[in-house]
Design a protein around this motif. Sequence first.
Motif, short mmCIF file in Angstrom:
data_model
loop_
_atom_site.label_atom_id
_atom_site.label_comp_id
_atom_site.label_asym_id
_atom_site.label_seq_id
_atom_site.Cartn_x
_atom_site.Cartn_y
_atom_site.Cartn_z
N ILE A 131 40.36 -67.13 57.97
CA ILE A 131 41.51 -66.39 57.46
C ILE A 131 41.28 -66.01 56.00
O ILE A 131 41.58 -64.89 55.59
N LYS A 132 40.74 -66.94 55.19
CA LYS A 132 40.43 -66.64 53.79
C LYS A 132 39.47 -65.46 53.69
O LYS A 132 39.64 -64.57 52.85
N LYS A 133 38.45 -65.47 54.53
CA LYS A 133 37.46 -64.39 54.52
C LYS A 133 38.11 -63.06 54.91
O LYS A 133 37.84 -62.03 54.30
N ASN A 134 38.99 -63.11 55.91
CA ASN A 134 39.70 -61.90 56.34
C ASN A 134 40.60 -61.36 55.22
O ASN A 134 40.63 -60.15 54.97
N LEU A 135 41.33 -62.24 54.55
CA LEU A 135 42.20 -61.83 53.45
C LEU A 135 41.38 -61.21 52.32
O LEU A 135 41.78 -60.19 51.74
N LEU A 136 40.25 -61.83 52.00
CA LEU A 136 39.38 -61.29 50.96
C LEU A 136 38.87 -59.90 51.33
O LEU A 136 38.89 -58.99 50.51
N THR A 137 38.46 -59.72 52.57
CA THR A 137 37.98 -58.42 53.03
C THR A 137 39.08 -57.38 52.93
O THR A 137 38.85 -56.26 52.45
N LEU A 138 40.29 -57.73 53.35
CA LEU A 138 41.41 -56.78 53.29
C LEU A 138 41.75 -56.42 51.84
O LEU A 138 42.02 -55.25 51.53
N LEU A 139 41.73 -57.40 50.96
CA LEU A 139 42.02 -57.13 49.54
C LEU A 139 40.98 -56.21 48.94
O LEU A 139 41.32 -55.24 48.24
N LYS A 140 39.72 -56.48 49.21
CA LYS A 140 38.66 -55.64 48.66
C LYS A 140 38.74 -54.21 49.21
O LYS A 140 38.49 -53.25 48.48
N ASP A 170 41.51 -52.71 50.12
CA ASP A 170 42.66 -52.13 49.43
C ASP A 170 42.29 -51.66 48.04
O ASP A 170 42.71 -50.58 47.59
N LEU A 171 41.50 -52.46 47.34
CA LEU A 171 41.12 -52.13 45.96
C LEU A 171 39.92 -51.19 45.89
O LEU A 171 39.58 -50.71 44.80
N GLY A 172 39.28 -50.92 47.01
CA GLY A 172 38.12 -50.03 47.02
C GLY A 172 36.87 -50.66 46.44
O GLY A 172 36.04 -49.98 45.85
N ASP A 229 52.10 -61.06 57.93
CA ASP A 229 52.06 -62.08 56.88
C ASP A 229 50.79 -61.96 56.05
O ASP A 229 50.82 -62.09 54.83
N GLN A 230 49.68 -61.72 56.71
CA GLN A 230 48.42 -61.53 55.99
C GLN A 230 48.52 -60.32 55.05
O GLN A 230 48.09 -60.38 53.91
N MET A 231 49.10 -59.24 55.54
CA MET A 231 49.21 -58.03 54.73
C MET A 231 50.17 -58.23 53.56
O MET A 231 49.95 -57.66 52.49
N LEU A 232 51.21 -59.03 53.73
CA LEU A 232 52.12 -59.31 52.62
C LEU A 232 51.37 -60.02 51.49
O LEU A 232 51.50 -59.63 50.32
N ILE A 233 50.57 -61.01 51.83
CA ILE A 233 49.78 -61.72 50.81
C ILE A 233 48.79 -60.77 50.15
O ILE A 233 48.66 -60.74 48.92
N VAL A 234 48.09 -59.97 50.94
CA VAL A 234 47.09 -59.04 50.40
C VAL A 234 47.76 -58.00 49.51
O VAL A 234 47.27 -57.72 48.41
N ASP A 235 48.86 -57.43 49.95
CA ASP A 235 49.55 -56.42 49.15
C ASP A 235 50.09 -57.00 47.85
O ASP A 235 50.03 -56.37 46.80
N TYR A 236 50.62 -58.22 47.91
CA TYR A 236 51.11 -58.87 46.70
C TYR A 236 49.96 -59.17 45.74
O TYR A 236 50.07 -58.96 44.54
N ALA A 237 48.84 -59.63 46.29
CA ALA A 237 47.66 -59.90 45.46
C ALA A 237 47.13 -58.61 44.84
O ALA A 237 46.76 -58.59 43.66
#
Length: 93
Positions: free
Chosen positions: A5-14, A16-18, A53-61
């Motif tokens: 899950i941590k790896k997935n969140l990191l991938t989604l954040l990156k 999002d940020l390009g 829930d994952q997207m909420l954390i990623v979007d907030y981050a």
Amino acid sequence: MNEEIKKNLLTLLKLDLGITHNLRDAYFNTILEGAKKELERKGVFCNFLFADDQMLIVDYAAWSYRKRQENVPISRNLQIRINNRLIQNAGRY
């Protein structure tokens, strides 16, 4: 939160940020953990098995990362999602 899950969140954040490189992964992981803790302090507890829930954390981050040097209020869209989650959590207990 498990490593997958941590790896997935990191991938989604990156995404999002390009960002495509791995040079700031430790920093981004810290931002994700901080976003999770900050939302918990607001009363929002996320179940990481759900995509919303994952997207909420990623979007907030992502918002925290982008606005870290500005004194601006949280975006309306993100605030509405947080409020909705608070209402959902209150209805469960």
